[in-house]
Motif scaffolding. Structure first.
Motif, PDB file in Angstrom:
ATOM      1  N   HIS A   1       8.881   5.182   6.122  1.00  0.00           N
ATOM      2  CA  HIS A   1       8.747   3.817   5.613  1.00  0.00           C
ATOM      3  C   HIS A   1      10.093   3.080   5.676  1.00  0.00           C
ATOM      4  O   HIS A   1      10.180   1.961   6.189  1.00  0.00           O
ATOM      5  CB  HIS A   1       8.233   3.898   4.164  1.00  0.00           C
ATOM      6  CG  HIS A   1       8.103   2.596   3.457  1.00  0.00           C
ATOM      7  ND1 HIS A   1       6.890   1.965   3.278  1.00  0.00           N
ATOM      8  CD2 HIS A   1       9.024   1.802   2.869  1.00  0.00           C
ATOM      9  CE1 HIS A   1       7.068   0.850   2.600  1.00  0.00           C
ATOM     10  NE2 HIS A   1       8.361   0.721   2.343  1.00  0.00           N
TER      11      HIS A   1
ATOM     12  N   LEU B   1       6.842  10.148   3.555  1.00  0.00           N
ATOM     13  CA  LEU B   1       6.499   8.729   3.474  1.00  0.00           C
ATOM     14  C   LEU B   1       7.726   7.867   3.209  1.00  0.00           C
ATOM     15  O   LEU B   1       7.906   6.814   3.835  1.00  0.00           O
ATOM     16  CB  LEU B   1       5.447   8.497   2.389  1.00  0.00           C
ATOM     17  CG  LEU B   1       4.980   7.053   2.193  1.00  0.00           C
ATOM     18  CD1 LEU B   1       4.490   6.446   3.506  1.00  0.00           C
ATOM     19  CD2 LEU B   1       3.870   6.988   1.142  1.00  0.00           C
TER      20      LEU B   1
ATOM     21  N   SER C   1       1.861   6.529  -7.020  1.00  0.00           N
ATOM     22  CA  SER C   1       0.807   7.448  -7.447  1.00  0.00           C
ATOM     23  C   SER C   1       1.252   8.906  -7.297  1.00  0.00           C
ATOM     24  O   SER C   1       1.032   9.735  -8.204  1.00  0.00           O
ATOM     25  CB  SER C   1      -0.463   7.202  -6.626  1.00  0.00           C
ATOM     26  OG  SER C   1      -1.464   8.143  -6.937  1.00  0.00           O
ATOM     27  N   MET C   2       1.886   9.233  -6.173  1.00  0.00           N
ATOM     28  CA  MET C   2       2.325  10.617  -5.951  1.00  0.00           C
ATOM     29  C   MET C   2       3.430  11.013  -6.914  1.00  0.00           C
ATOM     30  O   MET C   2       3.459  12.151  -7.403  1.00  0.00           O
ATOM     31  CB  MET C   2       2.774  10.796  -4.501  1.00  0.00           C
ATOM     32  CG  MET C   2       1.625  10.793  -3.500  1.00  0.00           C
ATOM     33  SD  MET C   2       2.110  11.375  -1.844  1.00  0.00           S
ATOM     34  CE  MET C   2       3.192  10.030  -1.309  1.00  0.00           C
TER      35      MET C   2
ATOM     36  N   ARG D   1       0.834  -1.211   0.000  1.00  0.00           N
ATOM     37  CA  ARG D   1       0.000   0.000   0.000  1.00  0.00           C
ATOM     38  C   ARG D   1       0.863   1.253   0.000  1.00  0.00           C
ATOM     39  O   ARG D   1       0.577   2.219  -0.716  1.00  0.00           O
ATOM     40  CB  ARG D   1      -0.942  -0.013   1.217  1.00  0.00           C
ATOM     41  CG  ARG D   1      -2.125  -0.953   1.061  1.00  0.00           C
ATOM     42  CD  ARG D   1      -3.196  -0.665   2.112  1.00  0.00           C
ATOM     43  NE  ARG D   1      -2.770  -0.984   3.456  1.00  0.00           N
ATOM     44  CZ  ARG D   1      -2.937  -2.180   4.034  1.00  0.00           C
ATOM     45  NH1 ARG D   1      -3.512  -3.169   3.373  1.00  0.00           N
ATOM     46  NH2 ARG D   1      -2.538  -2.387   5.273  1.00  0.00           N
ATOM     47  N   ASP D   2       1.924   1.269   0.811  1.00  0.00           N
ATOM     48  CA  ASP D   2       2.823   2.426   0.818  1.00  0.00           C
ATOM     49  C   ASP D   2       3.488   2.603  -0.545  1.00  0.00           C
ATOM     50  O   ASP D   2       3.608   3.721  -1.056  1.00  0.00           O
ATOM     51  CB  ASP D   2       3.907   2.252   1.881  1.00  0.00           C
ATOM     52  CG  ASP D   2       3.500   2.831   3.226  1.00  0.00           C
ATOM     53  OD1 ASP D   2       2.308   3.146   3.399  1.00  0.00           O
ATOM     54  OD2 ASP D   2       4.364   2.950   4.114  1.00  0.00           O
TER      55      ASP D   2
ATOM     56  N   ALA E   1       2.374   1.665  -3.456  1.00  0.00           N
ATOM     57  CA  ALA E   1       1.383   2.148  -4.424  1.00  0.00           C
ATOM     58  C   ALA E   1       1.118   3.640  -4.244  1.00  0.00           C
ATOM     59  O   ALA E   1       0.968   4.388  -5.223  1.00  0.00           O
ATOM     60  CB  ALA E   1       0.085   1.359  -4.289  1.00  0.00           C
ATOM     61  N   GLU E   2       1.086   4.084  -2.984  1.00  0.00           N
ATOM     62  CA  GLU E   2       0.866   5.506  -2.720  1.00  0.00           C
ATOM     63  C   GLU E   2       2.040   6.338  -3.235  1.00  0.00           C
ATOM     64  O   GLU E   2       1.844   7.401  -3.836  1.00  0.00           O
ATOM     65  CB  GLU E   2       0.657   5.742  -1.227  1.00  0.00           C
ATOM     66  CG  GLU E   2       0.325   7.183  -0.886  1.00  0.00           C
ATOM     67  CD  GLU E   2       0.022   7.416   0.585  1.00  0.00           C
ATOM     68  OE1 GLU E   2      -0.201   8.587   0.944  1.00  0.00           O
ATOM     69  OE2 GLU E   2       0.017   6.437   1.364  1.00  0.00           O
ATOM     70  N   LEU E   3       3.260   5.861  -3.002  1.00  0.00           N
ATOM     71  CA  LEU E   3       4.435   6.567  -3.512  1.00  0.00           C
ATOM     72  C   LEU E   3       4.411   6.633  -5.034  1.00  0.00           C
ATOM     73  O   LEU E   3       4.686   7.687  -5.625  1.00  0.00           O
ATOM     74  CB  LEU E   3       5.717   5.866  -3.047  1.00  0.00           C
ATOM     75  CG  LEU E   3       6.145   6.112  -1.602  1.00  0.00           C
ATOM     76  CD1 LEU E   3       7.276   5.163  -1.219  1.00  0.00           C
ATOM     77  CD2 LEU E   3       6.578   7.563  -1.408  1.00  0.00           C
TER      78      LEU E   3
ATOM     79  N   ASN F   1       5.140  15.359   0.805  1.00  0.00           N
ATOM     80  CA  ASN F   1       4.464  14.126   1.210  1.00  0.00           C
ATOM     81  C   ASN F   1       5.276  12.891   0.827  1.00  0.00           C
ATOM     82  O   ASN F   1       5.334  11.911   1.581  1.00  0.00           O
ATOM     83  CB  ASN F   1       3.077  14.052   0.574  1.00  0.00           C
ATOM     84  CG  ASN F   1       2.106  15.057   1.170  1.00  0.00           C
ATOM     85  OD1 ASN F   1       2.285  15.512   2.299  1.00  0.00           O
ATOM     86  ND2 ASN F   1       1.084  15.419   0.417  1.00  0.00           N
TER      87      ASN F   1
END
Length: 230
Positions: free
Chosen positions: A61, A57, A32-33, A25-26, A28-30, A53
């Motif tokens: 992480h 992260l 995406s950003m 999940r982390d 995927a968020e990275l 952000n």
């Protein structure tokens, strides 16, 4: 042959709260950003916020990985030492590059440096999902994966959120330094993002001395405690 965790579902990875799903999940968020940062319609203000952000992260992480995950991997995998050494070197390269970006916020090479950081982060994600984390899936039960996930999350939410290249990549050195660094980093994170980048850089520079002193105090206290136990 190891199977990348990117190709497996939540049930195969030990459940939604397992360390493997938390990591994914982390990641995927990275991803995406970073894609949003590079999009043609992203404004400079949005890029600045996205960058902050991403930095927060990435470093919380990675700190939790180095404190919780990689010691486990070195115990359970025959090639754990070599694999974690490689990813620690990747983390160090990201640390040094992002520290440079934060130190020289108005440098004309800033955009190129950020793109280089994104390349390093993406490579680190692939190495973890394709090589390191599958070893944990092979060796640990679903229950154990969830326990490791809870421990990792507890460290992540209180970890440093900015680069500190001089800090050890392994326990106990990183853990001893983590508390004072985390306090300082999270105070920095409260600074208004609308402030000029040069002003934020000045805050970083001004804060290095008290952080260094705090780290020294923590380390001396730890050595004193150990000597009393002998």
């Amino acid at each position: 042959m190891t199977r990348s965790i990117s190709a497996q579902n939540a049930a195969q990875l030990g459940g939604t709260d397992s360390i493997l799903m938390r990591q994914r999940r982390d990641h995927a968020e990275l991803d995406s950003m970073m894609h949003r940062y590079l999009a043609a319609d992203t404004t400079p203000q949005e890029q600045d916020e996205l960058w902050q952000n991403i930095v927060q992260l990435v470093f919380s992480h990675a700190f939790a990985e180095e404190t919780v995950l990689w010691p486990v991997l070195r115990r359970i995998s025959a090639d754990g030492e070599a694999l974690t050494t490689q990813v620690e070197q990747e983390h160090q390269a990201i640390n040094e590059l992002v520290a440079q970006i934060e130190k020289f916020p108005d440098d004309r090479k800033r955009s190129a440096w950020i793109r280089q950081a994104f390349t390093l982060i993406t490579q680190d994600i692939r190495d973890e999902e394709d090589e390191l984390l599958p070893r944990m899936r092979e060796a640990l039960s679903d229950r154990r994966l969830r326990q490791v996930g809870a421990a990792w999350e507890a460290v992540r939410v209180s970890a440093p959120t900015h680069p500190h290249p001089a800090v050890s990549r392994r326990p106990p050195g990183n853990a001893l330094s983590g508390l004072p660094l985390s306090v300082f980093d999270r105070l920095r994170d409260f600074a208004p993002r609308s402030a000029p980048t040069a002003r934020r850089a000045a805050l970083v520079t001004a804060g290095t001395t008290p952080v260094a002193v705090a780290v020294l105090i923590v380390r001396r206290a730890a050595r004193h405690s150990c000597s009393r136990d002998l």
